[in-house]
Design an enzyme around this catalytic site. Structure first.
Site, PDB file in Angstrom:
ATOM      1  N   GLU A  45      -0.459   8.499  -6.719  1.00  0.00           N
ATOM      2  CA  GLU A  45      -0.210   8.505  -5.481  1.00  0.00           C
ATOM      3  C   GLU A  45      -0.574   9.795  -4.360  1.00  0.00           C
ATOM      4  OE1 GLU A  45       2.816   4.758  -5.068  1.00  0.00           O
ATOM      5  OE2 GLU A  45       3.707   6.813  -5.105  1.00  0.00           O
ATOM      6  N   HIS A  94      19.331 -10.467  -0.768  1.00  0.00           N
ATOM      7  CA  HIS A  94      18.343 -10.848  -1.697  1.00  0.00           C
ATOM      8  C   HIS A  94      18.518 -11.524  -2.822  1.00  0.00           C
ATOM      9  CE1 HIS A  94      16.508  -6.715   0.570  1.00  0.00           C
ATOM     10  NE2 HIS A  94      16.378  -7.945   1.269  1.00  0.00           N
ATOM     11  N   CYS A 105       9.141  -2.287   7.501  1.00  0.00           N
ATOM     12  CA  CYS A 105       7.634  -1.797   7.587  1.00  0.00           C
ATOM     13  C   CYS A 105       6.979  -2.194   6.382  1.00  0.00           C
ATOM     14  CB  CYS A 105       7.862  -0.132   7.499  1.00  0.00           C
ATOM     15  SG  CYS A 105       8.775   0.223   6.129  1.00  0.00           S
ATOM     16  N   GLY A 123       5.397   4.578  -0.832  1.00  0.00           N
ATOM     17  CA  GLY A 123       5.343   3.100  -0.546  1.00  0.00           C
ATOM     18  C   GLY A 123       5.662   2.954   0.857  1.00  0.00           C
TER      19      GLY A 123
END
Ligand code: NAD
Length: 405
Positions: free
Chosen positions: A36, A213, A151, A9
């Protein structure tokens, strides 16, 4: 030095771009999830490496080997870095365990809560030199308090944008002495100051993602009336006085837990567990236009500008995505861990309870039941109760013992 990055990721790409750009480091990628590994290889082939685009320029690093098979990429690595959401840690540790060299250091970017307990359980059979909490031997592990950057992956296997880099991030390790070695080895490649802290327990309680969060999700959506949105609300820039009050109370409850542990165990060093506003000013020094209050530390933080709440599209419009990692990661691998420690310490945490009870409904999970961390989904968390810790000694004695080794 050979390094293996685990994952596929945002964080894995950022690490790959930055670290593989170092001349003397050979970087492999372990990417077992979905297809991936193939996507990494195709992207790298197409562009010649991973370009990490930072505000100060672009670094390009080319990983040497990429594979979904740990036997291809893990053996011989001195560092094995998990750049993954916490819900992928256990699966990944199980994948690498049999392939780790005796001298390997396994690190989590970031650790979130209870990473050391999870690693001790999974890596107990790897034959490292360090006795773990459960008395078995385990590989050396370390964890970062938060991810060094904001990022976003922009083209798979090709480019990642590094929007903001924190000024300083804490690192804990088992054995403790490893933390300063990790800090001197990785600070320059990561582009920030890594600061060693005394123990993983401090890192677990200092996990600010667990407050920020779920706290902001709760603040924004606890009274959501099921009406779809035309556009996703800003996440951090929406922190108003009311949301800030939730964050403040969560932070205060963590400080209550810290105070009680320090009272019960005077030799336990929990100085890494800072109040949330103090953490924000330190981590984002220079990025906050108005650092005067907790609210303004979030609402005027340039690193957060433009980031929106997680939403999903429906026929009627946009609705909050309650299954996104802000709850799915930060409750079972964050808030529930701290709540579990609070329960062992006998510290009451009314706001944590309120947020967890709301979040578990949204997640279709059950962590708290009848006011205790005993719901049916506790085995899928990293709360101390999941590892069979029934009293505070089991949680607090190991960090004290480690300090003196
Ligand atoms: P991400 O969502 O980009 O990571 C997804 C990757 O995790 C996938 O590509 C896959 O490789 C792996 N994965 C997902 N589900 C899996 C599963 N079930 N089994 C195995 N592997 C699975 O996450 P990220 O943005 O790279 O974040 C990594 C960590 O850093 C998280 O803890 C996140 O909360 C934290 N973080 C990220 C940022 C950021 O800006 N990206 C900022 C602060 C903290």
């Amino acid at each position: 030095m050979q390094v293996t990055i685990c994952g596929g990721g945002n964080a894995a790409h950022a690490l790959a771009g930055l670290i593989a750009a170092r001349e003397d480091w050979a970087v492999n990628v372990y990417a077992p999830y979905g297809n991936e590994a193939r996507r990494w290889r195709q992207g790298i082939e197409a562009r010649g490496g991973i370009a990490a685009i930072t505000p100060n320029g672009t670094l390009v690093g080319r990983p040497t080997r990429v594979s979904a098979n740990p036997a291809d990429v893990v053996p011989g690595s001195r560092l094995v870095l998990l750049a993954l959401p916490a819900f992928a840690h256990e699966f990944t540790l199980r994948g690498i365990a049999a392939h780790l060299d005796g001298r390997a250091w396994v690190g989590a970017f970031p650790a979130r809560g209870g990473f050391d307990w999870c690693a001790a359980e999974v890596l107990a059979s790897t034959g490292g030199e360090e006795p773990s909490t459960n008395g078995k031997h385990s590989a050396a592990v370390f964890g970062l308090q938060t991810l060094p950057w904001a990022c976003r992956l922009t083209a798979y296997g090709q480019t990642v944008e590094i929007l903001g880099t924190k000024a300083a991030v804490d690192v804990a390790a088992r054995p403790t002495r490893l933390a300063s070695e990790v800090a001197s080895l990785l600070s320059a490649p990561l582009g920030l100051r890594l600061e060693p802290v005394a123990n993983f327990l401090g890192l677990t309680l200092a996990n600010t993602g667990q407050l920020i969060h779920p706290g902001i999700m709760y603040g924004l959506f606890y009274d959501w009336d099921a009406q779809p949105y035309d556009e996703a609300p800003f996440f951090y820039q929406s922190v108003d006085a009311e949301v800030a009050r939730v964050l403040q109370q969560l932070s205060d409850e963590v400080q209550d837990v810290r105070a009680e542990l320090e009272r019960a165990y005077p030799d336990l060093d929990l100085s890494a567990v800072r109040p949330l506003d103090e953490w924000a000013r330190r981590a984002y020094a220079g990025d906050i236009a108005d650092p005067s209050t907790l609210q303004s530390c979030f609402a005027t933080n340039r690193s957060y500008t433009g980031l929106r709440a997680p939403m999903r599209s429906t026929d009627a419009g946009l609705v909050p995505d309650f299954k996104a990692r802000y709850l799915a990661e930060d409750v079972p691998f964050g808030l529930a861990v701290t709540r579990g420690i609070a329960e062992l310490a006998g510290v009451s945490t009314p706001m944590m309870d309120q947020v967890i009870v709301w979040a578990q409904k949204r997640l279709d999970k059950q962590y708290l039941a009848d006011g205790r961390l005993q719901g049916r989904d506790v085995p899928q968390t990293r709360a101390p109760q999941r590892y069979g810790f029934e009293d505070l000694d089991q949680v607090c004695q190991m960090p004290i013992h480690e300090k003196t080794r």
